[in-house]
Design a protein around this motif. Structure first.
Motif, PDB file in Angstrom:
ATOM      1  N   GLN A  96      23.488  55.972  39.578  1.00 34.92           N
ATOM      2  CA  GLN A  96      22.657  56.761  38.672  1.00 34.92           C
ATOM      3  C   GLN A  96      22.506  55.965  37.375  1.00 34.92           C
ATOM      4  O   GLN A  96      23.477  55.371  36.896  1.00 34.92           O
ATOM      5  N   ILE A  97      21.292  55.932  36.829  1.00 36.23           N
ATOM      6  CA  ILE A  97      21.048  55.280  35.541  1.00 36.23           C
ATOM      7  C   ILE A  97      20.529  56.337  34.583  1.00 36.23           C
ATOM      8  O   ILE A  97      19.508  56.970  34.846  1.00 36.23           O
ATOM      9  N   LEU A  98      21.245  56.527  33.477  1.00 34.41           N
ATOM     10  CA  LEU A  98      20.873  57.555  32.510  1.00 34.41           C
ATOM     11  C   LEU A  98      20.249  56.929  31.271  1.00 34.41           C
ATOM     12  O   LEU A  98      20.858  56.087  30.613  1.00 34.41           O
ATOM     13  N   VAL A  99      19.028  57.356  30.982  1.00 34.74           N
ATOM     14  CA  VAL A  99      18.307  56.926  29.778  1.00 34.74           C
ATOM     15  C   VAL A  99      17.927  58.186  29.015  1.00 34.74           C
ATOM     16  O   VAL A  99      17.016  58.894  29.424  1.00 34.74           O
ATOM     17  N   TYR A 126      15.021  47.123  34.299  1.00 34.04           N
ATOM     18  CA  TYR A 126      15.423  45.879  34.965  1.00 34.04           C
ATOM     19  C   TYR A 126      16.718  46.071  35.749  1.00 34.04           C
ATOM     20  O   TYR A 126      16.879  45.528  36.856  1.00 34.04           O
ATOM     21  N   HIS A 127      17.656  46.837  35.175  1.00 31.25           N
ATOM     22  CA  HIS A 127      18.882  47.173  35.906  1.00 31.25           C
ATOM     23  C   HIS A 127      18.525  47.831  37.246  1.00 31.25           C
ATOM     24  O   HIS A 127      19.051  47.449  38.312  1.00 31.25           O
ATOM     25  N   ALA A 128      17.664  48.834  37.196  1.00 32.77           N
ATOM     26  CA  ALA A 128      17.294  49.581  38.401  1.00 32.77           C
ATOM     27  C   ALA A 128      16.655  48.668  39.445  1.00 32.77           C
ATOM     28  O   ALA A 128      16.989  48.734  40.641  1.00 32.77           O
ATOM     29  N   LEU A 129      15.745  47.806  39.004  1.00 36.89           N
ATOM     30  CA  LEU A 129      15.066  46.910  39.937  1.00 36.89           C
ATOM     31  C   LEU A 129      16.038  45.914  40.560  1.00 36.89           C
ATOM     32  O   LEU A 129      15.948  45.608  41.754  1.00 36.89           O
ATOM     33  N   SER A 130      16.971  45.403  39.767  1.00 40.78           N
ATOM     34  CA  SER A 130      17.948  44.445  40.300  1.00 40.78           C
ATOM     35  C   SER A 130      18.877  45.108  41.309  1.00 40.78           C
ATOM     36  O   SER A 130      19.201  44.523  42.350  1.00 40.78           O
ATOM     37  N   LYS A 150      16.809  45.767  44.475  1.00 42.79           N
ATOM     38  CA  LYS A 150      16.464  44.515  45.151  1.00 42.79           C
ATOM     39  C   LYS A 150      17.656  43.943  45.914  1.00 42.79           C
ATOM     40  O   LYS A 150      17.486  43.275  46.939  1.00 42.79           O
ATOM     41  N   ASN A 151      18.861  44.232  45.423  1.00 44.84           N
ATOM     42  CA  ASN A 151      20.066  43.717  46.071  1.00 44.84           C
ATOM     43  C   ASN A 151      20.682  44.710  47.058  1.00 44.84           C
ATOM     44  O   ASN A 151      21.834  44.543  47.464  1.00 44.84           O
ATOM     45  N   GLY A 152      19.932  45.749  47.415  1.00 45.38           N
ATOM     46  CA  GLY A 152      20.383  46.648  48.473  1.00 45.38           C
ATOM     47  C   GLY A 152      21.026  47.929  48.022  1.00 45.38           C
ATOM     48  O   GLY A 152      21.578  48.673  48.845  1.00 45.38           O
ATOM     49  N   GLY A 153      20.992  48.237  46.721  1.00 45.16           N
ATOM     50  CA  GLY A 153      21.571  49.476  46.227  1.00 45.16           C
ATOM     51  C   GLY A 153      20.546  50.594  46.141  1.00 45.16           C
ATOM     52  O   GLY A 153      19.334  50.358  46.165  1.00 45.16           O
ATOM     53  N   LYS A 154      21.045  51.814  46.064  1.00 45.74           N
ATOM     54  CA  LYS A 154      20.203  53.005  45.914  1.00 45.74           C
ATOM     55  C   LYS A 154      20.293  53.457  44.461  1.00 45.74           C
ATOM     56  O   LYS A 154      21.389  53.587  43.919  1.00 45.74           O
ATOM     57  N   VAL A 155      19.133  53.715  43.830  1.00 44.57           N
ATOM     58  CA  VAL A 155      19.102  54.022  42.401  1.00 44.57           C
ATOM     59  C   VAL A 155      18.396  55.344  42.154  1.00 44.57           C
ATOM     60  O   VAL A 155      17.328  55.608  42.707  1.00 44.57           O
ATOM     61  N   VAL A 156      19.008  56.156  41.299  1.00 41.01           N
ATOM     62  CA  VAL A 156      18.338  57.328  40.727  1.00 41.01           C
ATOM     63  C   VAL A 156      18.334  57.119  39.218  1.00 41.01           C
ATOM     64  O   VAL A 156      19.392  57.053  38.599  1.00 41.01           O
ATOM     65  N   ILE A 157      17.160  56.983  38.636  1.00 33.49           N
ATOM     66  CA  ILE A 157      17.060  56.782  37.193  1.00 33.49           C
ATOM     67  C   ILE A 157      16.645  58.097  36.537  1.00 33.49           C
ATOM     68  O   ILE A 157      15.667  58.728  36.940  1.00 33.49           O
ATOM     69  N   ILE A 158      17.435  58.502  35.553  1.00 33.60           N
ATOM     70  CA  ILE A 158      17.283  59.809  34.906  1.00 33.60           C
ATOM     71  C   ILE A 158      16.854  59.591  33.460  1.00 33.60           C
ATOM     72  O   ILE A 158      17.528  58.869  32.714  1.00 33.60           O
ATOM     73  N   GLY A 159      15.736  60.188  33.054  1.00 33.62           N
ATOM     74  CA  GLY A 159      15.267  60.007  31.686  1.00 33.62           C
ATOM     75  C   GLY A 159      13.964  60.732  31.450  1.00 33.62           C
ATOM     76  O   GLY A 159      13.435  61.421  32.337  1.00 33.62           O
ATOM     77  N   SER A 192       7.154  52.173  42.904  1.00 29.94           N
ATOM     78  CA  SER A 192       6.828  51.896  44.308  1.00 29.94           C
ATOM     79  C   SER A 192       8.037  51.525  45.157  1.00 29.94           C
ATOM     80  O   SER A 192       7.953  51.553  46.389  1.00 29.94           O
ATOM     81  N   HIS A 193       9.168  51.191  44.555  1.00 31.42           N
ATOM     82  CA  HIS A 193      10.314  50.713  45.345  1.00 31.42           C
ATOM     83  C   HIS A 193      10.945  51.876  46.125  1.00 31.42           C
ATOM     84  O   HIS A 193      11.260  52.919  45.548  1.00 31.42           O
ATOM     85  N   PRO A 194      11.164  51.715  47.419  1.00 28.96           N
ATOM     86  CA  PRO A 194      11.714  52.810  48.233  1.00 28.96           C
ATOM     87  C   PRO A 194      13.159  53.172  47.891  1.00 28.96           C
ATOM     88  O   PRO A 194      13.612  54.273  48.222  1.00 28.96           O
ATOM     89  N   ASN A 195      13.889  52.265  47.257  1.00 32.01           N
ATOM     90  CA  ASN A 195      15.290  52.529  46.923  1.00 32.01           C
ATOM     91  C   ASN A 195      15.474  53.128  45.528  1.00 32.01           C
ATOM     92  O   ASN A 195      16.606  53.295  45.073  1.00 32.01           O
ATOM     93  N   ILE A 196      14.362  53.419  44.857  1.00 30.26           N
ATOM     94  CA  ILE A 196      14.441  53.951  43.496  1.00 30.26           C
ATOM     95  C   ILE A 196      13.730  55.299  43.416  1.00 30.26           C
ATOM     96  O   ILE A 196      12.601  55.434  43.873  1.00 30.26           O
ATOM     97  N   SER A 197      14.407  56.274  42.849  1.00 30.84           N
ATOM     98  CA  SER A 197      13.778  57.568  42.595  1.00 30.84           C
ATOM     99  C   SER A 197      14.018  57.952  41.138  1.00 30.84           C
ATOM    100  O   SER A 197      14.974  57.491  40.509  1.00 30.84           O
ATOM    101  N   ILE A 198      13.142  58.773  40.609  1.00 29.40           N
ATOM    102  CA  ILE A 198      13.206  59.161  39.202  1.00 29.40           C
ATOM    103  C   ILE A 198      13.441  60.659  39.095  1.00 29.40           C
ATOM    104  O   ILE A 198      12.754  61.454  39.737  1.00 29.40           O
ATOM    105  N   VAL A 199      14.418  61.036  38.283  1.00 30.75           N
ATOM    106  CA  VAL A 199      14.676  62.436  37.961  1.00 30.75           C
ATOM    107  C   VAL A 199      14.328  62.636  36.494  1.00 30.75           C
ATOM    108  O   VAL A 199      15.034  62.147  35.605  1.00 30.75           O
TER     109      VAL A 199
END
Length: 458
Positions: free
Chosen positions: A46-49, A61-65, A68-77, A89-96
């Protein structure tokens, strides 16, 4: 008496049952079954902004990296502007998205701030808790942007404790030093903010920070025992130099704010200066205005000094105040050979503008002395030389004087630098070569061996 005891016990047990049922789900640290290995991501973050995601390039950039390296990301902000296209557009990234505070709680008045501030924080606590504990799925890591630290660090720490998540704080600056710009360094709330920040940051598993100078402060003043890893800002791939001058001119011909002056720019009679600002007190825009006034006097009497097209990007609370001042100076004829225009651009066009300009200006003064302006990193990524406010400790970590940029400490110094660089194309070209060399240092090169290693992705 017995009936009272029974009723009290029933109420207590009911309350505990409700609390247990309302606890957020926990992250399961157990390794996946053999059949799940191929589909399960390497890690989840989870990435909190507590700010606009689109205006938080480092966290994007954190989320994209990670993705890109195989992790699942939820960015909150907050979703106030468009994030990076790859983020969407990245399938491994979702936004809350976080619900923004009501407009009535936003104020510049110091007295009203003391009243509305706590209400705004309470509103943010509720929204953050809902997003971190319930809306977003449990994750192995929670990466928090700091500042703001209130209430982010408190809510994030509690969420991590209940969900078995590891907290990592990404230090861009200090929350208390930002608050001091509004209230003054001796205000009681600033001291409380400092104590709060020092206390809550000790619960983090690890820390990233943007400079070596900041790491020293965190070690010495905050007395952190967890790993503190300097992770310098570097440009993303969409910032890149445009070596061909003709291509740079072609872009400026298409830019509404520059196309009517493209002929003068192409002939060398006008230089393009770019500054990105948030129009806030920690970026004193009056320094640039005063420098341009002095430049105008010299350029008017010396035909060998070219004119300037200053293109200013960004949004912020002091924008209208400065625009009114600029309009007044222009109508009084005090900005001859100077054209100032403001613009809001897409990320792609902003990157092209930086690559097509003659010089970048940074007015970031640093509230703490140990943070660095991301805008300079972007300018270097586009191969654009920079002049910037340099009277703070961390400046030499970013700019090498006379190689890729120059530092100033007042409007007089900035004016002299503009005359020197725009009046001598060889000196400006020397700085451009240095900036283009700096552009080869990229985000992934910095991120992979530091953040990637910590998160188990490299």
């Amino acid at each position: 008496m017995f009936d009272i005891i029974i009723n009290v016990a029933f109420c207590v047990s009911s309350l505990l049952t409700v609390l247990i049922l309302l606890l957020p789900s926990q992250y399961d640290p157990r390794p996946p079954n053999s059949g799940e290995t191929s589909s399960r991501p390497k890690t989840s973050v989870q990435i909190l902004v507590l700010g606009d995601i689109g205006h938080s390039p480092r966290m994007q950039y954190h989320a994209l990296s990670i993705a890109k390296n195989g992790g699942k990301v939820v960015i909150i902000g907050y979703k106030e502007s468009d994030p990076h296209p790859d983020l969407i557009s990245h399938p491994n990234i979702s936004i809350v998205p976080i619900q923004p505070p009501p407009a009535i709680l936003q104020t510049k008045n110091k007295l009203l701030f003391l009243i509305y501030g706590p209400l705004k924080v309470l509103f943010q606590v509720v929204c953050l808790w809902r997003c971190l504990a319930y809306t977003a799925p449990p994750s192995r890591w929670l990466l928090v942007q700091n500042p703001p630290s209130i209430p982010s660090l408190a809510v994030a720490s509690l969420s991590c404790f209940l969900r078995q998540t590891r907290l990592v704080i990404d230090w861009h600056n200090f929350g208390y030093s930002i608050l001091a710009l509004k209230l003054g360094p001796t205000h009681p709330l600033v001291r409380i903010s400092l104590m709060y920040e020092k206390l809550l940051c000790k619960y983090a598993f690890a820390h990233f920070c943007v400079t070596d100078a900041m790491r020293s402060v965190l070690q010495r003043d905050f007395q952190l025992q967890a790993p503190i890893l300097p992770l310098h800002d570097r440009p993303a791939s969409h910032f890149s130099p445009i070596p061909d001058p003709a291509t740079r001119i072609d872009f400026l011909k298409q830019l509404p704010e520059a196309k009517d002056m493209s002929s003068s720019i192409e002939k060398g009679n006008t230089r393009v200066l770019v500054s990105s600002t948030s129009w806030t007190p920690d970026e004193d825009f009056s320094v640039l205005i005063e420098a341009l006034l002095q430049y105008s006097k010299l350029a008017t009497s010396n035909p060998n000094i070219p004119g300037i097209l200053a293109i200013i990007t960004g949004k912020g609370p002091q924008k209208e105040m400065y625009l009114q001042r600029i309009a007044s100076l222009q109508s009084a004829g005090k900005l001859k050979k100077i054209t100032i225009r403001t613009v809001w651009l897409s990320m792609s066009d902003y990157a092209k503008l930086l690559a097509s300009a003659s010089l970048g200006v940074s007015l970031h003064t640093s509230s703490s002395g140990v943070d660095l302006p991301m805008k300079v990193v972007d300018m270097f990524g586009a191969g654009l030389p920079v002049v910037g406010w340099s009277r703070f400790k961390a400046w030499p970590e970013l700019v090498t004087e006379g190689v890729n940029g120059m530092g100033f400490g007042c409007a007089d110094e900035l004016s002299k630098q503009l005359v020197e660089l725009f009046g001598d194309s060889k000196k400006l070209e020397t700085l451009r070569v240095g900036a283009q060399k700096e552009s080869t240092r990229r985000w992934d090169d910095e991120w992979n061996p530091i953040a990637g290693k910590l998160l188990g992705l490299s």
